[in-house]
Design a protein around this motif. Structure first.
Motif, PDB file in Angstrom:
ATOM      1  N   VAL A 174       0.858  -1.178   0.000  1.00  0.00           N
ATOM      2  CA  VAL A 174       0.000   0.000   0.000  1.00  0.00           C
ATOM      3  C   VAL A 174       0.893   1.226   0.000  1.00  0.00           C
ATOM      4  N   PHE A 175       0.520   2.223  -0.775  1.00  0.00           N
ATOM      5  CA  PHE A 175       1.281   3.476  -0.787  1.00  0.00           C
ATOM      6  C   PHE A 175       0.318   4.638  -0.579  1.00  0.00           C
ATOM      7  N   VAL A 176       0.864   5.770  -0.144  1.00  0.00           N
ATOM      8  CA  VAL A 176       0.074   6.983   0.039  1.00  0.00           C
ATOM      9  C   VAL A 176       0.895   8.185  -0.388  1.00  0.00           C
ATOM     10  N   ALA A 177       0.200   9.286  -0.615  1.00  0.00           N
ATOM     11  CA  ALA A 177       0.859  10.592  -0.642  1.00  0.00           C
ATOM     12  C   ALA A 177       0.861  11.064   0.802  1.00  0.00           C
ATOM     13  N   HIS A 178       2.019  11.029   1.437  1.00  0.00           N
ATOM     14  CA  HIS A 178       2.095  11.243   2.881  1.00  0.00           C
ATOM     15  C   HIS A 178       1.557  12.618   3.277  1.00  0.00           C
ATOM     16  N   THR A 179       1.822  13.626   2.480  1.00  0.00           N
ATOM     17  CA  THR A 179       1.267  14.961   2.725  1.00  0.00           C
ATOM     18  C   THR A 179       0.337  15.350   1.586  1.00  0.00           C
ATOM     19  N   GLY A 180      -0.474  14.369   1.166  1.00  0.00           N
ATOM     20  CA  GLY A 180      -1.433  14.600   0.095  1.00  0.00           C
ATOM     21  C   GLY A 180      -2.692  13.815   0.350  1.00  0.00           C
ATOM     22  N   CYS A 181      -3.402  13.492  -0.726  1.00  0.00           N
ATOM     23  CA  CYS A 181      -4.729  12.872  -0.606  1.00  0.00           C
ATOM     24  C   CYS A 181      -4.838  11.576  -1.390  1.00  0.00           C
ATOM     25  N   LEU A 182      -3.717  10.973  -1.766  1.00  0.00           N
ATOM     26  CA  LEU A 182      -3.720   9.752  -2.561  1.00  0.00           C
ATOM     27  C   LEU A 182      -3.474   8.533  -1.696  1.00  0.00           C
ATOM     28  N   ALA A 183      -4.078   7.407  -2.081  1.00  0.00           N
ATOM     29  CA  ALA A 183      -3.793   6.119  -1.457  1.00  0.00           C
ATOM     30  C   ALA A 183      -4.100   5.029  -2.468  1.00  0.00           C
ATOM     31  N   GLY A 184      -3.303   3.970  -2.452  1.00  0.00           N
ATOM     32  CA  GLY A 184      -3.553   2.911  -3.409  1.00  0.00           C
ATOM     33  C   GLY A 184      -2.708   1.681  -3.171  1.00  0.00           C
ATOM     34  N   TYR A 185      -2.797   0.749  -4.121  1.00  0.00           N
ATOM     35  CA  TYR A 185      -2.084  -0.527  -4.042  1.00  0.00           C
ATOM     36  C   TYR A 185      -0.879  -0.549  -4.978  1.00  0.00           C
ATOM     37  N   LEU A 186       0.137  -1.308  -4.557  1.00  0.00           N
ATOM     38  CA  LEU A 186       1.314  -1.604  -5.370  1.00  0.00           C
ATOM     39  C   LEU A 186       1.255  -3.060  -5.824  1.00  0.00           C
ATOM     40  N   PHE A 187       1.478  -3.281  -7.110  1.00  0.00           N
ATOM     41  CA  PHE A 187       1.546  -4.633  -7.665  1.00  0.00           C
ATOM     42  C   PHE A 187       2.874  -4.792  -8.395  1.00  0.00           C
ATOM     43  N   THR A 188       3.584  -5.883  -8.120  1.00  0.00           N
ATOM     44  CA  THR A 188       4.827  -6.133  -8.856  1.00  0.00           C
ATOM     45  C   THR A 188       4.544  -6.735 -10.228  1.00  0.00           C
ATOM     46  N   ALA A 189       3.363  -7.315 -10.421  1.00  0.00           N
ATOM     47  CA  ALA A 189       2.945  -7.846 -11.722  1.00  0.00           C
ATOM     48  C   ALA A 189       1.631  -7.188 -12.119  1.00  0.00           C
ATOM     49  N   ARG A 190       1.415  -7.063 -13.401  1.00  0.00           N
ATOM     50  CA  ARG A 190       0.202  -6.421 -13.890  1.00  0.00           C
ATOM     51  C   ARG A 190      -1.039  -7.196 -13.452  1.00  0.00           C
ATOM     52  N   PRO A 191      -1.994  -6.527 -12.817  1.00  0.00           N
ATOM     53  CA  PRO A 191      -3.230  -7.225 -12.437  1.00  0.00           C
ATOM     54  C   PRO A 191      -3.996  -7.697 -13.669  1.00  0.00           C
ATOM     55  N   ARG A 192      -4.618  -8.854 -13.557  1.00  0.00           N
ATOM     56  CA  ARG A 192      -5.430  -9.378 -14.645  1.00  0.00           C
ATOM     57  C   ARG A 192      -6.677  -8.520 -14.818  1.00  0.00           C
ATOM     58  N   ALA A 193      -7.330  -8.649 -15.963  1.00  0.00           N
ATOM     59  CA  ALA A 193      -8.504  -7.834 -16.269  1.00  0.00           C
ATOM     60  C   ALA A 193      -9.602  -8.029 -15.234  1.00  0.00           C
ATOM     61  N   GLU A 194      -9.827  -9.286 -14.803  1.00  0.00           N
ATOM     62  CA  GLU A 194     -10.872  -9.522 -13.823  1.00  0.00           C
ATOM     63  C   GLU A 194     -10.521  -8.921 -12.460  1.00  0.00           C
ATOM     64  N   THR A 195      -9.208  -8.893 -12.147  1.00  0.00           N
ATOM     65  CA  THR A 195      -8.783  -8.261 -10.895  1.00  0.00           C
ATOM     66  C   THR A 195      -9.021  -6.758 -10.956  1.00  0.00           C
ATOM     67  N   LYS A 196      -8.757  -6.166 -12.109  1.00  0.00           N
ATOM     68  CA  LYS A 196      -9.029  -4.737 -12.263  1.00  0.00           C
ATOM     69  C   LYS A 196     -10.518  -4.440 -12.087  1.00  0.00           C
ATOM     70  N   SER A 197     -11.347  -5.315 -12.618  1.00  0.00           N
ATOM     71  CA  SER A 197     -12.789  -5.124 -12.444  1.00  0.00           C
ATOM     72  C   SER A 197     -13.176  -5.221 -10.975  1.00  0.00           C
ATOM     73  N   ASP A 198     -12.606  -6.197 -10.265  1.00  0.00           N
ATOM     74  CA  ASP A 198     -12.892  -6.351  -8.834  1.00  0.00           C
ATOM     75  C   ASP A 198     -12.385  -5.146  -8.048  1.00  0.00           C
ATOM     76  N   LEU A 199     -11.205  -4.659  -8.397  1.00  0.00           N
ATOM     77  CA  LEU A 199     -10.654  -3.482  -7.721  1.00  0.00           C
ATOM     78  C   LEU A 199     -11.545  -2.264  -7.948  1.00  0.00           C
TER      79      LEU A 199
END
Length: 295
Positions: free
Chosen positions: A251-276
């Motif tokens: 998980v990553f964030v903009a520490h002094t901002g408003c962003l948050a999200g996930y880190l993936f070392t491999a490209r997520p599959r299409a169905e994973t993107k839909s679930d996300l």
């Protein structure tokens, strides 16, 4: 045929990438009087600045540049003893302001890169850093690699290379953060949690040194969790709770901002993107997918 970018009559451009916040933000070392150190997380989103000599004879610093970029242009011309020819400025940016994507720093760096090309001067990182130091606390977007960077002192502590990259999905929470206003809170937090930050930074650097993106992602998650104690993100708990469900490496964030999200070392599959996408929608957000880093 002559390159139009080298012609005094042709449009020249400067481009700079932005960030998705940071993989690390904290003290550069435990103990003593802490300083804010960052490992910015570059993203494939950019600011562009264009200059067309001879197009107009108006002000050399039009409002289109923005106050900080106009200041950077004045400092550049003063440093090199040059006079800007008459011309027309244009700007474009994919980086929203005030959410942690280094938009203003990217604008300044893009302006300076454009000016280096206007005058056919070699790009000089030291000049860029010196000008940034006169304008604002900054990220290391003027480099084309990761770095541990003292954002207030504008000093590269350690270069970390360009071998690591991530696939990301992120959301932007409402509001903006005034970095200068929260700096005292951050420094006090760093004093209290200095040892935890030092372990996090050690693990992060080891991950870069060994070329292990999963280790970098784990350390980034620790940094984000520590940040949650002082500048919390509303979605962070949900991100942590569901990370394994989506196979995210961190998980990553903009520490002094408003962003948050996930880190993936491999490209997520299409169905994973839909679930996300459905997951973030259930939290009230439209998510964005983007490439981060360099590898």
């Amino acid at each position: 045929m002559r390159d139009p970018a080298a012609s005094p009559r042709g449009t020249v451009s400067g481009v700079c990438h932005g960030t998705l916040g940071e993989l690390y933000q904290g003290p550069s070392r435990a103990g003593g009087d802490p300083e804010i150190a960052v490992v910015s997380f570059p993203v494939d989103r950019h600011s562009w600045v264009y200059f067309t000599p001879g197009a107009t004879a108006g002000s050399p610093y039009p409002g289109v540049l923005g106050e900080k970029s106009a200041t950077a242009a004045r400092l550049f011309l003063a440093h090199y003893g040059r006079v800007l020819p008459a011309g027309d400025w244009r700007v474009h940016s994919e980086l929203p302001v005030g959410i942690g994507m280094a938009s203003s720093t990217a604008d300044v760096v893009a302006t300076l890169r454009c000016l280096f090309r206007v005058f056919s001067l070699p790009y000089d990182v030291d000049v860029v850093v010196g000008i940034l130091a006169d304008i604002e606390r900054a990220d290391s977007v003027f480099l084309d690699e990761f770095a541990l960077y003292l954002s207030g002192r504008h000093r590269v502590v350690r270069r970390l290379g360009a071998d690591i990259g991530f696939h990301t999905v992120y959301v932007t929470e409402p509001g903006t953060v005034d970095t200068a206003a929260v700096t005292p809170l951050l420094l006090d937090h760093y004093r209290r949690r200095g040892e935890e930050y030092q372990r996090c930074l050690t693990d992060l650097v080891k991950g870069f040194d060994s070329g292990d993106p999963a280790a970098v992602a784990r350390a980034a998650t620790v940094s984000a969790a520590l940040s949650q104690e002082v500048l919390p993100k509303a979605v962070f708990g949900s991100l942590q709770h569901h990370r394994e469900r989506f196979g995210a490496d961190g998980v990553f964030v903009a520490h002094t901002g408003c962003l948050a999200g996930y880190l993936f070392t491999a490209r997520p599959r299409a169905e994973t993107k839909s679930d996300l996408s459905a997951f973030f929608h259930s939290l009230g957000h439209q998510c964005t997918f983007a490439q981060g880093g360099y590898g």
